[in-house]
Design an enzyme around this catalytic site. Sequence first.
Site, mmCIF file in Angstrom:
data_model
loop_
_atom_site.group_PDB
_atom_site.id
_atom_site.type_symbol
_atom_site.label_atom_id
_atom_site.label_comp_id
_atom_site.label_asym_id
_atom_site.label_seq_id
_atom_site.Cartn_x
_atom_site.Cartn_y
_atom_site.Cartn_z
ATOM 1 C CE1 TYR A 1 53.910 54.087 19.618
ATOM 2 C CE2 TYR A 1 56.069 53.118 19.402
ATOM 3 C CZ TYR A 1 55.024 54.032 19.434
ATOM 4 O OH TYR A 1 56.003 55.561 19.853
ATOM 5 N N PRO B 1 60.148 62.758 13.371
ATOM 6 C CG PRO B 1 61.752 61.152 12.850
ATOM 7 C CD PRO B 1 60.391 61.210 13.552
#
Length: 277
Positions: free
Chosen positions: A56, A201
Site C-alpha cells: 500500500y 468485506p
Amino acid sequence: MVTTTFRIGGDLRVGRLGFGAMHLPTEPAPDRANALAVVRRAVELGVTLIDTAYMYGWGANEELLAEALHPYPEGLLVTTKVGVARPKGEWALDGRPEALRAQVDQALTRLRTERVELLQLHRVDPQVPLADQIGALRDLRAAGKIGRIGLSEVSVDELAEARGITDIASVQNRYNLLDREYEPVLAACEQAGIAFLPWRPVAWGAAGARAEIAAVAAETDATPTQVALAWLLGHSPVILPIPGTASIEHLEENLAATGLRLTPDQRDRLDWLPAGD
C-alpha cells in the site's frame, strides 16, 4: 449473540470490526491531513485492529499510520503484510526468505516499532517453497521481530501445509456477502480458531443493488453497507472485517454496524445470497 471481540492467536484481544488502511491517500496536504484525521478518528471510535501492507504505497501507508498514531495507544494492533515487491516498477511476488526478512526490517522502521504483533504473508510465492517462506517468518518470530504469523489469499491446502510448519494466527482472504468463494477456508479457520480477516468485506456498489439487501436495510433503518458488515459479524465468530475508507462519514457508518442486530429471518434471507436475489 454476536461477540464483539476476538483473541488473535488465542491471546491478542481486538475488537472484531477493524479498519483497512489501504484507501488512505498518502499524498501531501490536504489529502494527507484528511487521511491522518480518518485513522485517528477510527481509534477514537474504538477500533483496535488496523490493517496495512508494504504494497500500500510501497511503505508510504505504514509511514502514514506511524505519523498518525505513534506512540501507539495500548491495545491497538497495527498489522502489516510482506511478500510483494516492485523490482522493475511493477508489483511482483517475492517470497524469498532474504526478501521477507528485509521487508520486515523495513516495516519495523516505518512503523517505528521493534515488533509487529501480527505479520501476514501477502501472497504465497509459487516460485519459492512454502516451507521456506513460512520458515523465514517463523525465524523472525523466534527473533522477537514479529509476534504472530498470518497468511493472505490462501487455499485450504496451503493453510494446512503452513500449519504443519508453525502456528498460523490469521488468514486474510477476499470474502463478503456476495462473494463467498473462500467459504471452505473460512470453515477451516473457524474449526481451528484462526482469525479470518476478509478483505473487500463489502461488495462495492453491488450491495445496495441487490433487492434482498436493500429490503433488509430498509427494515432495519440501516445502509446496505451496514447490513453487509453486520451479516459478516454474525456469520462466523472468527470473522474480523476490515472495511476501509478515506472518509470520516463512511468510517462512522461502517463502525455503526457493530450495533446492528439482524433477526433470524433477515439473516436467513441474506444467507441465500449470492445464489439468488
